[in-house]
Design an enzyme around this catalytic site. Structure first.
Site, short mmCIF file in Angstrom:
data_model
loop_
_atom_site.label_atom_id
_atom_site.label_comp_id
_atom_site.label_asym_id
_atom_site.label_seq_id
_atom_site.Cartn_x
_atom_site.Cartn_y
_atom_site.Cartn_z
N ASP A 38 0.85 -1.20 0.00
CA ASP A 38 0.00 0.00 0.00
C ASP A 38 0.87 1.24 0.00
O ASP A 38 2.01 1.21 0.48
CB ASP A 38 -0.93 0.02 1.22
N ASP A 64 4.00 2.73 -4.20
CA ASP A 64 3.03 3.36 -5.09
C ASP A 64 2.93 2.46 -6.32
O ASP A 64 3.88 2.37 -7.11
CB ASP A 64 3.52 4.76 -5.47
N TYR A 159 -12.73 7.32 -13.80
CA TYR A 159 -12.88 6.13 -12.94
C TYR A 159 -13.67 5.06 -13.69
O TYR A 159 -13.25 3.90 -13.77
CB TYR A 159 -13.58 6.52 -11.64
N LYS A 163 -12.04 1.56 -14.94
CA LYS A 163 -12.56 0.29 -14.43
C LYS A 163 -13.10 -0.56 -15.59
O LYS A 163 -13.05 -1.80 -15.52
CB LYS A 163 -13.64 0.54 -13.38
N1 LIG Z 1 -16.05 1.00 -1.83
C1 LIG Z 1 -16.88 0.73 -2.82
O1 LIG Z 1 -18.10 0.86 -2.68
C2 LIG Z 1 -16.33 0.25 -4.16
C3 LIG Z 1 -17.24 -0.10 -5.15
C4 LIG Z 1 -16.73 -0.61 -6.35
C5 LIG Z 1 -15.37 -0.75 -6.54
N2 LIG Z 1 -14.51 -0.38 -5.56
C6 LIG Z 1 -13.08 -0.62 -5.79
O2 LIG Z 1 -12.64 -1.55 -4.83
C7 LIG Z 1 -11.28 -1.30 -4.48
C8 LIG Z 1 -11.15 -1.12 -2.98
O3 LIG Z 1 -11.97 -0.05 -2.59
P1 LIG Z 1 -12.05 0.43 -1.08
O4 LIG Z 1 -13.34 1.10 -0.92
O5 LIG Z 1 -11.64 -0.69 -0.20
O6 LIG Z 1 -10.92 1.57 -1.09
P2 LIG Z 1 -10.09 2.20 0.12
O7 LIG Z 1 -9.90 3.63 -0.24
O8 LIG Z 1 -10.66 1.85 1.45
O9 LIG Z 1 -8.70 1.42 -0.07
C9 LIG Z 1 -7.93 1.60 -1.22
C10 LIG Z 1 -6.48 1.37 -0.81
O10 LIG Z 1 -5.65 1.59 -1.95
C11 LIG Z 1 -4.51 2.29 -1.49
N3 LIG Z 1 -3.89 3.02 -2.59
C12 LIG Z 1 -4.37 4.13 -3.23
N4 LIG Z 1 -3.50 4.55 -4.15
C13 LIG Z 1 -2.45 3.69 -4.12
C14 LIG Z 1 -1.23 3.61 -4.84
N5 LIG Z 1 -0.92 4.51 -5.78
N6 LIG Z 1 -0.37 2.60 -4.55
C15 LIG Z 1 -0.67 1.70 -3.58
N7 LIG Z 1 -1.82 1.73 -2.87
C16 LIG Z 1 -2.69 2.72 -3.13
C17 LIG Z 1 -5.05 3.23 -0.42
O11 LIG Z 1 -4.04 3.74 0.42
C18 LIG Z 1 -6.03 2.32 0.29
O12 LIG Z 1 -5.41 1.59 1.33
C19 LIG Z 1 -10.86 -0.09 -5.28
O13 LIG Z 1 -10.23 -0.51 -6.48
C20 LIG Z 1 -12.18 0.58 -5.60
O14 LIG Z 1 -12.08 1.36 -6.77
C21 LIG Z 1 -14.96 0.11 -4.37
#
Ligand SMILES: NC(=O)c1ccc[n+]([C@@H]2O[C@H](COP(=O)([O-])OP(=O)(O)OC[C@H]3O[C@@H](n4cnc5c(N)ncnc54)[C@H](O)[C@@H]3O)[C@@H](O)[C@H]2O)c1
Length: 255
Positions: A38, A64, A159, A163
């Protein structure tokens, strides 16, 4: 067959919080050694410490995932600490504060959001695929979104585009790697309730209520429900599941 992951080494990107954290812990529960990657290093350490406290092997790496040099350096550290990686779960993703719609969207917003939500999964897959091919067994799961299958409730254009692109990447990697025993699939989560950063939480209350009306399950999902689906896709039980997108969204999209 089975869903036991003893002897496997998994990298879970975005595992400092949210679905990635729950997924890292779930894969470890099933026997995998897990590298928690992360950009937020201290929180990734917390995930790894929780896994180790439960008696499983884990390391945390601050990285990153949008930069190839950092990805390759993190991969080297992971292999040195845990062994060859045969499971890759690309969870890291976000809309990074990009505005809804086209008018205020900048080129910089576009590049940053596409880089994180699509390009990063290419970089990590490229980094680990050779070892998986050599082993003749591997699993890659990319976390897309309902936004990538249809459209984004939060109306963030790059986004939704990234996706959707990630689903194309998933299918094409699946074609490329399946002959080598490496299965690539995607999950498209719906609105997941427990996450502090979830885009739906920024919607006004009336829009949240309207969103719920479109979900046959009548509720938002939990991170554990995403992690369970990922755990299936990375297991031997998913040996004949290739290039698919599994919607885990309470029935929101049915096609
Ligand atoms: N939460 C939702 O409702 C939802 C719905 C559909 C899809 N998603 C997708 O599911 C995945 C997880 O979502 P979430 O809600 O758990 O997100 P979150 O924001 O809780 O966690 C995302 C993590 O990615 C890390 N991150 C961001 N940029 C980064 C980088 N450049 N390098 C390394 N790590 C990085 C962040 O620090 C964080 O820990 C994401 O891909 C999101 O797009 C989420």
């Amino acid at each position: 067959m089975g869903t036991n992951l003893d002897g496997h080494v998994a990298v879970v990107t975005g595992s400092a919080m949210g679905m990635g954290k729950v997924t890292a812990k779930e894969l470890a529960n099933r026997g995998a050694s897990v590298a928690c990657w992360d950009i937020v290093g201290d929180k990734a350490i917390e995930t790894a410490e929780e896994i180790k406290a439960a008696g499983q092997k884990a390391i945390a790496i601050q990285v990153d995932v949008t930069g190839m040099n950092q990805v390759q350096q993190a991969a080297k550290q992971t292999v040195e600490a845990l062994g060859t990686v045969d499971i890759l779960v690309n969870v890291a993703g976000a809309s990074l504060g990009a505005p809804p719609g086209l008018d205020d969207l900048t080129e910089e917003d576009w590049d940053a959001v596409v880089s994180l939500n699509m390009r990063a999964s290419f970089l990590t897959a490229k980094t680990f695929a050779q070892d998986m091919k050599k082993k003749g067994w591997g699993r890659i799961v990319n976390i897309s979104s309902g936004a990538g299958r249809s459209n984004s409730r939060s109306r963030v254009i790059p986004y939704a585009a990234a996706k959707a692109g990630l689903l194309g990447l998933t299918r094409q990697l699946a074609v490329d790697l399946a002959p080598h025993g490496v299965n690539v699939n995607a999950i498209a989560p719906g609105a997941i309730a427990t996450l502090p950063n979830a885009a739906w939480k920024k919607l006004p209350a009336d829009q949240q209520r309207d969103a719920l009306l479109t979900i046959p399950a009548g509720r938002f999902g939990e991170s554990e429900e995403i992690a369970g689906a990922i755990a299936f896709l990375v297991s031997d039980d998913a040996s004949y599941v290739i290039g698919q997108t599994l919607c885990v969204d309470g029935g929101h999209w049915m096609f």
